[in-house]
Design an enzyme around this catalytic site. Structure first.
Site, mmCIF file in Angstrom:
data_model
loop_
_atom_site.group_PDB
_atom_site.id
_atom_site.type_symbol
_atom_site.label_atom_id
_atom_site.label_comp_id
_atom_site.label_asym_id
_atom_site.label_seq_id
_atom_site.Cartn_x
_atom_site.Cartn_y
_atom_site.Cartn_z
ATOM 1 N N HIS A 1 10.217 47.822 54.187
ATOM 2 C CA HIS A 1 9.034 48.654 54.389
ATOM 3 C C HIS A 1 9.120 49.487 55.664
ATOM 4 O O HIS A 1 8.699 50.647 55.683
ATOM 5 C CB HIS A 1 7.769 47.790 54.385
ATOM 6 C CG HIS A 1 7.414 47.272 53.025
ATOM 7 N ND1 HIS A 1 6.865 46.027 52.816
ATOM 8 C CD2 HIS A 1 7.542 47.841 51.795
ATOM 9 C CE1 HIS A 1 6.652 45.854 51.522
ATOM 10 N NE2 HIS A 1 7.056 46.938 50.882
ATOM 11 N N ASP B 1 2.491 46.207 45.846
ATOM 12 C CA ASP B 1 2.225 45.098 46.766
ATOM 13 C C ASP B 1 1.508 45.559 48.032
ATOM 14 O O ASP B 1 1.004 44.755 48.795
ATOM 15 C CB ASP B 1 3.520 44.388 47.152
ATOM 16 C CG ASP B 1 4.533 45.318 47.798
ATOM 17 O OD1 ASP B 1 4.354 45.666 48.977
ATOM 18 O OD2 ASP B 1 5.517 45.693 47.124
ATOM 19 N N ASP C 1 8.174 54.014 46.078
ATOM 20 C CA ASP C 1 8.511 52.599 46.201
ATOM 21 C C ASP C 1 8.466 52.008 44.802
ATOM 22 O O ASP C 1 7.464 51.433 44.381
ATOM 23 C CB ASP C 1 7.510 51.910 47.131
ATOM 24 C CG ASP C 1 7.831 50.441 47.349
ATOM 25 O OD1 ASP C 1 8.914 50.001 46.924
ATOM 26 O OD2 ASP C 1 6.988 49.741 47.945
ATOM 27 N N THR D 1 10.289 50.196 41.108
ATOM 28 C CA THR D 1 11.226 49.235 40.558
ATOM 29 C C THR D 1 12.548 49.950 40.288
ATOM 30 O O THR D 1 12.688 51.145 40.552
ATOM 31 C CB THR D 1 10.667 48.659 39.251
ATOM 32 O OG1 THR D 1 10.422 49.741 38.334
ATOM 33 C CG2 THR D 1 9.365 47.923 39.494
ATOM 34 N N ASP D 2 13.530 49.234 39.764
ATOM 35 C CA ASP D 2 14.803 49.852 39.409
ATOM 36 C C ASP D 2 14.608 50.815 38.238
ATOM 37 O O ASP D 2 13.581 50.770 37.555
ATOM 38 C CB ASP D 2 15.832 48.774 39.046
ATOM 39 C CG ASP D 2 16.266 47.973 40.265
ATOM 40 O OD1 ASP D 2 16.141 48.494 41.388
ATOM 41 O OD2 ASP D 2 16.707 46.817 40.089
#
Length: 299
Positions: A62, A86, A156, A158-159
């Protein structure tokens, strides 16, 4: 009772987390969500069996995704985050007092809900900060219809599989380019060059095809197994890889931030790529092998 949670890192490689406690487990409309406690990594969020964040080392990822573009820019006021459910990245961005607005677009409300309940150690300040605005929506669709402008956009994600795949496309990067201010910069999660060679190369190639200046920088985070994790970047005017060291040090000092991974020296060093990674960058991309240090910083 679950005793081990498995992540398929790559073909032939699997990571197993010992599970002390399952905090949340659900099938959302978009993905499988699992949130566990582990001795080494603390609380770990997995989506479709892939590690997203661990409270023990989340500061590494982060801080690098937030502070490299923000301190390189130096005057960022409006920041858009795509993904990051998140909310640990938003917490890091909001530590910059000069930021007046963080607008976050997350696809899956269940991720935010689980994170708000169980990951307060990394995101609690976000939800009481009036500068933070959250919208549950598809990031690609949202950016397509966006007529606002931002100084920094952070993806930000996921793959590049499942719901996150479109967030790595040249078309998506062009849509982001249209909503960046003249000195604006985009930074994205770009995968692990050693284990995800094709995905990494495609991501940096797509950035290069859209932006006048682009490339990647590196970090090392224990919970992202497989060597270096890369973050890609693109801008039509800002060279985030060549801001002078003294300029970065001054900006960090004035911010008053107490950081655990990012520093001015780390900022500069993160752009030095091992040859096996540098050779995967397209020829049009900025030469990342040795970061430049102009007398007057391009920021």
């Amino acid at each position: 009772m679950i005793k081990w949670a498995d992540e398929q890192i790559a073909r032939g490689i699997r990571l197993s987390y010992g599970v002390n406690r399952v905090l949340s487990q659900a099938s959302t409309p978009h993905q499988e969500l699992t949130l566990i406690e582990n001795d080494q990594f603390g609380r770990v969020l997995l989506l479709d069996g892939v590690t997203q964040v661990a409270t023990a080392d989340e500061f590494i990822y982060h801080e690098m995704l937030a502070h490299v573009p923000l301190f390189a820019h130096g005057e960022a006021r409006d920041v858009l985050i795509i993904g990051g459910g998140d909310c640990g990245l938003a917490e890091e961005v909001l530590r910059h007092e000069g930021v007046r607005r963080v607008f976050q677009v997350e696809l899956d409300a269940a991720v935010v809900d689980a994170a708000r309940r169980h990951l307060g150690a990394i995101n609690a300040p976000v939800f009481s900060d009036q500068r933070f605005h959250l919208k549950i929506d598809d990031g690609v669709r949202f950016v397509d219809g966006l007529d606002e402008r931002f100084d920094v956009v952070l993806v930000d994600s996921t793959d590049p599989i499942g719901p996150g795949a479109r967030l790595f496309s040249a078309e998506f990067y062009r849509a982001i380019q249209r909503c960046l201010r003249p000195r604006g910069v985009l930074a994205v999660q770009a995968g692990m060059p050693f284990l995800q060679r094709t995905g990494f190369a495609t991501t940096v190639a797509n950035l290069s095809s859209v932006f006048q200046r682009s490339g990647c920088y590196l970090l090392a985070s224990p919970s992202y197994v497989g060597g270096h994790l890369s973050l890609g970047w693109g801008s039509d005017s800002l060279r985030i890889d060549s801001v002078a060291l003294d300029v970065l040090e001054g900006r960090i000092a004035r911010s008053g931030l107490n950081l655990r991974y990012y520093s001015a020296a780390i900022h500069r060093a993160a752009f030095v790529l091992p040859p096996y990674i540098a050779q995967l960058l397209p020829s049009r991309s900025v030469d990342q092998s040795t970061p430049q240090a102009p007398a007057t910083a391009s920021a």
